[in-house]
Design an enzyme around this catalytic site. Structure first.
Site, PDB file in Angstrom:
ATOM      1  N   LYS A   1     -21.009 -19.320 -11.614  1.00  0.00           N
ATOM      2  CA  LYS A   1     -20.069 -19.290 -12.924  1.00  0.00           C
ATOM      3  C   LYS A   1     -18.706 -18.629 -12.285  1.00  0.00           C
ATOM      4  O   LYS A   1     -17.699 -19.457 -12.618  1.00  0.00           O
ATOM      5  CB  LYS A   1     -20.504 -18.322 -13.878  1.00  0.00           C
ATOM      6  CG  LYS A   1     -22.049 -18.653 -14.521  1.00  0.00           C
ATOM      7  CD  LYS A   1     -21.695 -19.522 -15.656  1.00  0.00           C
ATOM      8  CE  LYS A   1     -21.024 -19.024 -16.825  1.00  0.00           C
ATOM      9  NZ  LYS A   1     -21.184 -19.405 -18.151  1.00  0.00           N
TER      10      LYS A   1
ATOM     11  N   TYR B   1       0.969  -1.171   0.000  1.00  0.00           N
ATOM     12  CA  TYR B   1       0.067  -0.034  -0.011  1.00  0.00           C
ATOM     13  C   TYR B   1       0.951   1.261   0.018  1.00  0.00           C
ATOM     14  O   TYR B   1       1.962   1.427  -0.706  1.00  0.00           O
ATOM     15  CB  TYR B   1      -1.100  -0.133   1.195  1.00  0.00           C
ATOM     16  CG  TYR B   1      -2.268   0.781   0.865  1.00  0.00           C
ATOM     17  CD1 TYR B   1      -2.840   0.937  -0.224  1.00  0.00           C
ATOM     18  CD2 TYR B   1      -2.361   1.954   1.867  1.00  0.00           C
ATOM     19  CE1 TYR B   1      -3.617   1.825  -0.544  1.00  0.00           C
ATOM     20  CE2 TYR B   1      -3.445   2.828   1.810  1.00  0.00           C
ATOM     21  CZ  TYR B   1      -4.228   2.839   0.655  1.00  0.00           C
ATOM     22  OH  TYR B   1      -5.053   3.668   0.353  1.00  0.00           O
TER      23      TYR B   1
END
Length: 379
Positions: free
Chosen positions: A93, A38
Site C-alpha cells: 500500500k 541539522y
C-alpha cells in the site's frame, strides 16, 4: 502451477527485499548543509514547532506523510494472520501511495488486536503524520477504532477496506446503471457481507439515494426481527430492508437489480442470478476467488459484471481511491473525510468514463487522471 507461481513471487520479494525506502529530499555535501538541516539550524525549527505545533504540516514530514496501519486481523482474503502477515500488504500500500500520488507512506503493523490499545498507539504516533490509513482491521473492532480516531485526532483518518471499497463500488454502480438504463436511486440492491466493506458500501449507497437495500451475513438477511445481531448489524437492520425481506440469498435476490458481494467465493450461482431483474448488475468482489465467476454470471443473464481481480474487466480496486483521497486531504489540510467527500470522489471517478459500456464502468488503475480527479473532489 500455483506452487510454481508462489515460489516465483517469493523469489522476487527475496531478491528485492524492501519495496520502499527512505530518501532525503536534500543533499548533505558541505558543512553548511549540516548546519542548516541539522544542528544548529534545526534548533530554530524545533523551538518554533514546540510553540506552534500546527505548523508541523508545513515544516516537517507531516506535510506529505501517511501512516498505513494494520493489526493483521483481516488481511485480504487470508483472514487473521497477524502483524507479520500484514506487513507485506501494508508495504505494498505504501508503494502505491508513493507511485501514484507522491505520498510518503509508512507501513506500521501493530502486535495487538485490542481496539483500545490500537487507538492509544495511533494517537501516540500521530504527530508524525498528515493522515492515517487504517487497513485490514476486522469488523466490528474497525468501526470503533476508526470512530474514535476520527473524533480524537485533527488529521484525516480513513479505513480503506470500508470507504475505499464503498467509493469505487458507487462509482462503478453509477456507470453500470447508465449501461442498463436504470435509475440509480430506484435500484434494488443486495449486499452479501456485513463486515467492514459491506457496511460501508451500504451506508454510502444510502447516502447516494438508493433506498431499497438488503444486507446479508452468514445468518441470512439482516432485519429487525433477528436476535443474533451485534450492535453494528442492529444499526444496519434499522436503516436497510424497507420491504422486510427475510430468508437467505435466494429470497433476497428475487427481482433485485444489483448483487454486491463482499463475502466469500462461490456463494452465488447462475441460477440465482437468473431470478434477478432483467439486465442484472453483479459485483462479485471476494478475493482472490469471487462469489461467482463472470462466465457463470453471464449464463444467469447478468448484463454488467465486476470483480476485484485484474484479469477480468471492471476491476473494483481500492487503489483507484485512497491515493487521491489522501493527496487531496494533505494538500488542503483537511481534518476529516466526510460522506460528502466520499460521494464527490465516487462521482468524480465515474465521470472519467465518458461512455460507459458493460466492460468499462470504472477507470483503469493506470489511468493518470484518477488521482487528480479524486484529489480534486476532496474539500
Amino acid at each position: 502451477m500455483a506452487d510454481a507461481k508462489t515460489k516465483q513471487t517469493l523469489q522476487a520479494y527475496k531478491k528485492l527485499g524492501a519495496r520502499i525506502e527512505t530518501k532525503g529530499r536534500t543533499v548533505l555535501k558541505r558543512r553548511d548543509d549540516f548546519s542548516l538541516w541539522y544542528t544548529p539550524g534545526v534548533g530554530a525549527v524545533a523551538s518554533h514547532l514546540a510553540k506552534h505545533p500546527k505548523d508541523a504540516r508545513t515544516l516537517s514530514i507531516k506535510k506529505n506523510s501517511v501512516a498505513v496501519i494494520s493489526d493483521g486481523s483481516a488481511v485480504l482474503g487470508l483472514g487473521n494472520i497477524g502483524p507479520y502477515g500484514a506487513l507485506p500488504v501494508m508495504e505494498g500500500k505504501a508503494l502505491i501511495f508513493k507511485s501514484m500520488a507522491g505520498i510518503d507512506a509508512w507501513p506500521l503493523v501493530l502486535d495487538t488486536q485490542d481496539p483500545e490499545e490500537i487507538v492509544r498507539t495511533v494517537k501516540a504516533i500521530a504527530p508524525n503524520f498528515g493522515g492515517i490509513n487504517l487497513e485490514d482491521i476486522a469488523a466490528p473492532a474497525c468501526f470503533e477504532v476508526e470512530r474514535r480516531l476520527i473524533e480524537e485526532l485533527d488529521i484525516p483518518v480513513m479505513h480503506d477496506d470500508q470507504h475505499g471499497t464503498a467509493i469505487v463500488v458507487l462509482a462503478g454502480l453509477i456507470n453500470a446503471a447508465k449501461v442498463v438504463k436504470k435509475d440509480l436511486k430506484k435500484l434494488i440492491v443486495v449486499v452479501s457481507g456485513a463486515g467492514a466493506a459491506g457496511t460501508a458500501v451500504t451506508k454510502l449507497l444510502l447516502q447516494a439515494g438508493i433506498t431499497d437495500i438488503q444486507v446479508l451475513d452468514r445468518g441470512g438477511v439482516i432485519n429487525t426481527a433477528r436476535r443474533d445481531l451485534n450492535d453494528a448489524k442492529k444499526e444496519l437492520a434499522k436503516i436497510t430492508n424497507p420491504r422486510d425481506v427475510s430468508g437467505g440469498l435466494s429470497e433476497a435476490l428475487a427481482g433485485a437489480d444489483v448483487f454486491i458481494g463482499v463475502s466469500g467465493k462461490g456463494l452465488l450461482t447462475a441460477k440465482q442470478v437468473g431470478t434477478m431483474a432483467a439486465n442484472a448488475i453483479v459485483f462479485a468482489l471476494a478475493n482472490p476467488v469471487p462469489e461467482i465467476l463472470p462466465a457463470e454470471a453471464k449464463k444467469g443473464g447478468a448484463a454488467v459484471i465486476a470483480t476485484g481481480r485484474s484479469d477480468f474487466p471492471n476491476q473494483i480496486n481500492n487503489a483507484l481511491v485512497f491515493p487521491g483521497i489522501f493527496r487531496g486531504a494533505l494538500d488542503r489540510k483537511v481534518r476529516k473525510i466526510t460522506d460528502k467527500t466520499k460521494l464527490a470522489a465516487a462521482r468524480a471517478l465515474a465521470a472519467l468514463i465518458a461512455r460507459p459500456t458493460a466492460e468499462r464502468i470504472v477507470p483503469d488503475i493506470l489511468d493518470a487522471r484518477v488521482v487528480k480527479a479524486v484529489a480534486k473532489a476532496v474539500r
